[in-house]
Scaffold this motif. Structure first.
Motif, PDB file in Angstrom:
ATOM      1  N   ARG A   4      -7.189   0.092   5.581  1.00 58.22           N
ATOM      2  CA  ARG A   4      -7.331   1.072   4.523  1.00 58.22           C
ATOM      3  C   ARG A   4      -5.963   1.618   4.139  1.00 58.22           C
ATOM      4  NH1 ARG A   4     -11.672   5.814   4.443  1.00 58.22           N
ATOM      5  NH2 ARG A   4     -12.925   4.017   3.907  1.00 58.22           N
ATOM      6  N   LYS A   5      -5.726   1.649   2.859  1.00 57.00           N
ATOM      7  CA  LYS A   5      -4.465   2.169   2.346  1.00 57.00           C
ATOM      8  C   LYS A   5      -4.543   3.693   2.281  1.00 57.00           C
ATOM      9  CE  LYS A   5      -3.177  -2.037   1.497  1.00 57.00           C
ATOM     10  NZ  LYS A   5      -4.042  -2.834   2.294  1.00 57.00           N
ATOM     11  N   PRO A   6      -3.448   4.364   2.581  1.00 58.50           N
ATOM     12  CA  PRO A   6      -3.487   5.825   2.520  1.00 58.50           C
ATOM     13  C   PRO A   6      -3.624   6.294   1.077  1.00 58.50           C
ATOM     14  CG  PRO A   6      -1.254   5.059   2.893  1.00 58.50           C
ATOM     15  CD  PRO A   6      -2.144   3.857   2.964  1.00 58.50           C
ATOM     16  N   LYS A   7      -4.304   7.398   0.904  1.00 55.34           N
ATOM     17  CA  LYS A   7      -4.425   7.981  -0.433  1.00 55.34           C
ATOM     18  C   LYS A   7      -3.132   8.719  -0.747  1.00 55.34           C
ATOM     19  CE  LYS A   7      -9.179   7.996  -1.077  1.00 55.34           C
ATOM     20  NZ  LYS A   7      -9.816   7.605  -2.261  1.00 55.34           N
ATOM     21  N   LYS A   9      -0.920  11.488  -2.538  1.00 56.31           N
ATOM     22  CA  LYS A   9      -1.150  12.848  -2.992  1.00 56.31           C
ATOM     23  C   LYS A   9       0.060  13.315  -3.786  1.00 56.31           C
ATOM     24  CE  LYS A   9      -4.101  13.996   0.829  1.00 56.31           C
ATOM     25  NZ  LYS A   9      -4.373  14.837   1.966  1.00 56.31           N
ATOM     26  N   LYS A 119      -5.856   0.480  -7.678  1.00 52.43           N
ATOM     27  CA  LYS A 119      -5.892   1.941  -7.581  1.00 52.43           C
ATOM     28  C   LYS A 119      -7.241   2.468  -8.048  1.00 52.43           C
ATOM     29  CE  LYS A 119      -0.959   2.619  -8.122  1.00 52.43           C
ATOM     30  NZ  LYS A 119       0.107   3.072  -8.982  1.00 52.43           N
ATOM     31  N   GLU A 122      -9.856   1.790  -5.329  1.00 57.89           N
ATOM     32  CA  GLU A 122      -9.696   2.691  -4.192  1.00 57.89           C
ATOM     33  C   GLU A 122     -10.261   4.066  -4.511  1.00 57.89           C
ATOM     34  OE1 GLU A 122      -5.700   2.896  -2.811  1.00 57.89           O
ATOM     35  OE2 GLU A 122      -5.633   0.757  -2.294  1.00 57.89           O
ATOM     36  N   GLU A 123     -10.054   4.522  -5.744  1.00 56.45           N
ATOM     37  CA  GLU A 123     -10.547   5.843  -6.129  1.00 56.45           C
ATOM     38  C   GLU A 123     -12.067   5.868  -6.201  1.00 56.45           C
ATOM     39  OE1 GLU A 123      -8.572   6.532  -9.797  1.00 56.45           O
ATOM     40  OE2 GLU A 123      -6.625   6.896  -8.860  1.00 56.45           O
ATOM     41  N   ASP A 127     -16.311   7.400   1.050  1.00 58.80           N
ATOM     42  CA  ASP A 127     -15.753   7.506   2.384  1.00 58.80           C
ATOM     43  C   ASP A 127     -16.788   7.150   3.452  1.00 58.80           C
ATOM     44  OD1 ASP A 127     -13.264   8.222   1.526  1.00 58.80           O
ATOM     45  OD2 ASP A 127     -13.714  10.367   1.514  1.00 58.80           O
TER      46      ASP A 127
END
Length: 135
Positions: A4-7, A9, A119, A122-123, A127
């Motif tokens: 999993r790629k980090p979100k 911020k 992107k 992922e959004e 979760d």
């Protein structure tokens, strides 16, 4: 990187506020044209920060160089006559290297369609831990 790629911020105070910054005066005309095309897109996505400005400048320089070298080869031809016979124009090799660099920098800046699609995906993912098992 696997998994999993980090979100990402947004860091408060990191964004260039207000209007999109103009192209640096020292850029060539071709590079400035690319800046006027690319900078508003990055600024609109709120990704134009002081640390991405150098990457954007580099991208604009090499994108402008690709166009300048294309003009040179358009004027002189892609093949030039030498003592040993016809050879590819020296600008062709330079242009190929600049195109490769422009592609890498464009990817870093998120200009490539597959990066924007990743992107977006992922959004839209939830979760839910069960989704991770299927991924």
């Amino acid at each position: 990187m696997r998994g999993r790629k980090p979100k990402l911020k947004v860091i408060e105070g990191g964004l260039t506020q207000g209007r999109c910054p103009p192209a640096p005066a020292w850029l060539t005309a071709q590079a400035k044209a690319e800046w006027r095309r690319a900078a508003p897109e990055i600024h609109g996505r709120k990704l134009l920060t002081p640390d991405t400005l150098a990457t954007l400048e580099s991208y604009c320089i090499v994108a402008g160089l690709v166009r300048e070298l294309e003009e040179v080869m358009g004027r002189d031809g892609r093949m030039i006559e030498t003592e040993d016979g016809p050879k590819p124009h020296p600008a062709f090799k330079m242009q190929s290297a600049a195109m490769r660099e422009a592609r890498l920098l464009a990817t870093e800046l998120g200009f490539m369609p597959h990066r924007r699609a990743a992107k977006t995906q992922e959004e839209s993912k939830s979760d839910d831990w069960a989704d991770d098992l299927l991924a």
